[in-house]
Design an enzyme around this catalytic site. Structure first.
Site, PDB file in Angstrom:
ATOM      1  CG  HIS A 113      -2.228   0.519   1.126  1.00 38.44           C
ATOM      2  ND1 HIS A 113      -2.217   1.822   0.777  1.00 38.44           N
ATOM      3  CD2 HIS A 113      -3.398   0.013   1.289  1.00 38.44           C
ATOM      4  CE1 HIS A 113      -3.765   2.228   0.834  1.00 38.44           C
ATOM      5  NE2 HIS A 113      -4.272   1.127   1.047  1.00 38.44           N
ATOM      6  N   GLY A 151       0.373  -4.975   1.549  1.00 39.91           N
ATOM      7  CA  GLY A 151      -0.841  -5.050   0.796  1.00 39.91           C
ATOM      8  C   GLY A 151      -0.308  -5.845  -0.708  1.00 39.91           C
ATOM      9  CE1 TYR A 176      -3.370  -6.535   5.957  1.00 41.14           C
ATOM     10  CE2 TYR A 176      -3.883  -8.714   5.871  1.00 41.14           C
ATOM     11  CZ  TYR A 176      -3.350  -7.786   5.172  1.00 41.14           C
ATOM     12  OH  TYR A 176      -2.658  -8.052   4.253  1.00 41.14           O
TER      13      TYR A 176
HETATM   14  C1  LCV Z   1       4.953   4.789  -0.172  1.00 34.16           C
HETATM   15  C2  LCV Z   1       7.037   3.851  -0.283  1.00 34.16           C
HETATM   16  C3  LCV Z   1       6.626   2.795   0.127  1.00 34.16           C
HETATM   17  C4  LCV Z   1       5.169   2.582   0.640  1.00 34.16           C
HETATM   18  N1  LCV Z   1       4.245   3.607   0.322  1.00 34.16           N
HETATM   19  O1  LCV Z   1      13.857   1.687  -0.897  1.00 34.16           O
HETATM   20  O2  LCV Z   1      -0.831  -4.531   4.526  1.00 34.16           O
HETATM   21  S1  LCV Z   1      -0.482  -3.321   5.442  1.00 34.16           S
HETATM   22  O3  LCV Z   1      -1.487  -3.481   6.435  1.00 34.16           O
HETATM   23  O4  LCV Z   1       0.870  -3.306   5.888  1.00 34.16           O
HETATM   24  C5  LCV Z   1      -0.600  -2.259   4.311  1.00 34.16           C
HETATM   25  C6  LCV Z   1      -1.213  -1.000   4.953  1.00 34.16           C
HETATM   26  C7  LCV Z   1       0.482  -1.762   3.556  1.00 34.16           C
HETATM   27  O5  LCV Z   1       0.826  -2.587   2.470  1.00 34.16           O
HETATM   28  O6  LCV Z   1       1.334  -1.068   3.853  1.00 34.16           O
HETATM   29  C8  LCV Z   1       2.629  -1.134   3.241  1.00 34.16           C
HETATM   30  C9  LCV Z   1       3.553  -2.187   3.779  1.00 34.16           C
HETATM   31  N2  LCV Z   1       5.006  -2.144   3.160  1.00 34.16           N
HETATM   32  C10 LCV Z   1       6.084  -2.000   3.727  1.00 34.16           C
HETATM   33  O7  LCV Z   1       5.948  -1.920   4.952  1.00 34.16           O
HETATM   34  C11 LCV Z   1       7.689  -1.639   2.930  1.00 34.16           C
HETATM   35  C12 LCV Z   1       7.805  -0.280   3.159  1.00 34.16           C
HETATM   36  N3  LCV Z   1       8.938  -0.159   2.335  1.00 34.16           N
HETATM   37  C13 LCV Z   1      10.145  -0.307   2.890  1.00 34.16           C
HETATM   38  O8  LCV Z   1      10.383  -0.963   3.785  1.00 34.16           O
HETATM   39  C14 LCV Z   1      11.381  -0.209   1.846  1.00 34.16           C
HETATM   40  O9  LCV Z   1      10.975   0.875   0.988  1.00 34.16           O
HETATM   41  C15 LCV Z   1      11.615  -1.391   0.992  1.00 34.16           C
HETATM   42  C16 LCV Z   1      12.400  -2.424   1.793  1.00 34.16           C
HETATM   43  C17 LCV Z   1      10.625  -2.072   0.137  1.00 34.16           C
HETATM   44  C18 LCV Z   1      12.762  -0.934  -0.199  1.00 34.16           C
HETATM   45  O10 LCV Z   1      13.817  -0.466   0.481  1.00 34.16           O
HETATM   46  P1  LCV Z   1      14.912   0.591  -0.400  1.00 34.16           P
HETATM   47  O11 LCV Z   1      15.952   0.846   0.634  1.00 34.16           O
HETATM   48  O12 LCV Z   1      15.066  -0.148  -1.641  1.00 34.16           O
HETATM   49  P2  LCV Z   1      13.505   3.124   0.171  1.00 34.16           P
HETATM   50  O13 LCV Z   1      13.003   2.519   1.561  1.00 34.16           O
HETATM   51  O14 LCV Z   1      14.590   3.964   0.167  1.00 34.16           O
HETATM   52  O15 LCV Z   1      12.215   3.640  -0.708  1.00 34.16           O
HETATM   53  C19 LCV Z   1      12.423   4.243  -1.967  1.00 34.16           C
HETATM   54  C20 LCV Z   1      11.274   5.264  -2.237  1.00 34.16           C
HETATM   55  O16 LCV Z   1       9.948   4.633  -2.043  1.00 34.16           O
HETATM   56  C21 LCV Z   1       9.102   4.994  -1.098  1.00 34.16           C
HETATM   57  C22 LCV Z   1      10.119   5.750   0.036  1.00 34.16           C
HETATM   58  O17 LCV Z   1       9.480   6.547   1.019  1.00 34.16           O
HETATM   59  C23 LCV Z   1      11.005   6.174  -0.668  1.00 34.16           C
HETATM   60  O18 LCV Z   1      10.663   7.672  -1.278  1.00 34.16           O
HETATM   61  P3  LCV Z   1      11.620   8.752  -1.451  1.00 34.16           P
HETATM   62  O19 LCV Z   1      12.705   8.366  -2.406  1.00 34.16           O
HETATM   63  O20 LCV Z   1      10.835   9.965  -1.793  1.00 34.16           O
HETATM   64  O21 LCV Z   1      12.080   9.012   0.057  1.00 34.16           O
HETATM   65  N4  LCV Z   1       8.311   4.086  -0.555  1.00 34.16           N
HETATM   66  C24 LCV Z   1       8.760   2.521  -0.237  1.00 34.16           C
HETATM   67  N5  LCV Z   1       7.584   2.013   0.144  1.00 34.16           N
HETATM   68  N6  LCV Z   1       4.927   1.100   0.746  1.00 34.16           N
HETATM   69  N7  LCV Z   1       6.299   5.128  -0.364  1.00 34.16           N
END
Ligand code: LCV
Length: 259
Positions: free
Chosen positions: A64, A108, A138
């Site tokens: 999400h 998600g 959830y």
């Molecule tokens: C917006 C993002 C996101 C993101 N949204 O890259 O199922 S539930 O209830 O949980 C539901 C509500 C849900 O699905 O929630 C989301 C669950 N997802 C996560 O918890 C994963 C969140 N993301 C991460 O942990 C990391 O981004 C990962 C491990 C996927 C990748 O790490 P990496 O170091 O390669 P960054 O974290 O630097 O992210 C790159 C850009 O993508 C955005 C993040 O904010 C960043 O933006 P900026 O470059 O503007 O700083 N991004 C990543 N995930 N879910 N934005």
């Protein structure tokens, strides 16, 4: 700029989620493009769909789009939430959808992958179900998808720890149909799609719908539904829910306090 790439060949449609700058976070815009592609495939008579990210990606989808989750006392995963719309579009697609998975599948996006009909993953793929990491309640549809795919003790471990499981475990659980090395995954998936295309589309689409209806056939009383919604409301009205989302935006660990 488009957030997906679509291709069609031999009655097989491919949707490539292509917003790597945001790790294919499932924003309303990205989801809208995917659902429009599915509609267009239906009109074109496409008989099998492949949903994937660009070859060699490290993140299939980050789940999400957290920046789009509501912060003010509203159910974040209600009926019209874009993620729910996408899940229904995949489940209701008359053409089977094959998830070709490379990289991490988060939150998600796990539900999106599990809503697909057949999952084929590369050896580095991982799956994490993350509401507890964010303080999100959830919803029933999400839990049902998980319960239909994963035995309860493993589902609980995934939900409570929010830690990714490796693809080997997903394969053992039967969540993933096949694990294939990255240089073999494309021909394998398109071979599967071709064998679907060779069969009766009407028979397949009706069996798919029967299975969808049967696997969601659980009845609950209005009282039970109200109770569950009330419990979920406690979560999305809480400090912890706001803190989970704020902490992600501020790139820090959340400080949860259980209220
Ligand atoms: C917006 C993002 C996101 C993101 N949204 O890259 O199922 S539930 O209830 O949980 C539901 C509500 C849900 O699905 O929630 C989301 C669950 N997802 C996560 O918890 C994963 C969140 N993301 C991460 O942990 C990391 O981004 C990962 C491990 C996927 C990748 O790490 P990496 O170091 O390669 P960054 O974290 O630097 O992210 C790159 C850009 O993508 C955005 C993040 O904010 C960043 O933006 P900026 O470059 O503007 O700083 N991004 C990543 N995930 N879910 N934005």
């Amino acid at each position: 700029m488009s957030l997906i790439i679509t291709e069609t060949q031999n009655a097989i449609g491919t949707i490539v989620m292509n917003h790597s700058a945001k790790r294919n976070a499932l924003s309303e815009a990205l989801i809208c493009e995917i659902t429009m592609a599915l509609d267009s495939f239906r009109e074109q008579g496409i008989r099998a769909v492949v949903l994937r990210a660009p070859a060699g990606t490290r993140v299939w989808s980050a789940g999400h789009d957290i920046s789009e989750l509501p912060t003010g006392g509203r159910d974040p995963l209600g009926w019209s939430d874009p993620l729910r719309v996408l899940i229904r579009a995949i489940q209701e697609s008359s053409a089977p959808v094959i998830a070709l998975i490379e990289g991490g599948v988060w939150g998600g996006a796990c539900e999106v992958a599990m809503a697909c009909d057949i999952l084929v993953a590369a050896p580095e793929a991982t799956f994490a179900i993350t509401p507890a990491k964010l303080g999100v309640p959830y919803n029933l549809g999400g839990l049902l998808t998980v319960m239909n795919m994963i035995p309860l003790p493993v589902a609980k471990e995934m939900l409570f720890t929010a830690q990714p499981i490796p693809v080997a475990q997903a394969l053992n659980l039967g969540v993933v149909n096949y694990v294939k090395p990255t240089d073999e995954i494309d021909p394998f998936v398109y071979g599967l799609a071709a064998s679907i295309v060779a069969n009766s589309p009407l028979s397949i689409s009706v069996m798919k719908e029967e299975l969808r209806l049967l696997s969601s056939a659980r009845s609950i009383t209005p009282e039970l539904f109200e109770r569950i919604q009330g419990l979920r409301r406690l979560v999305y009205d809480s400090h912890d829910y706001r803190e989970g989302i704020t902490a992600f935006g501020e790139k820090r660990k959340p400080h949860f306090r259980g209220t």
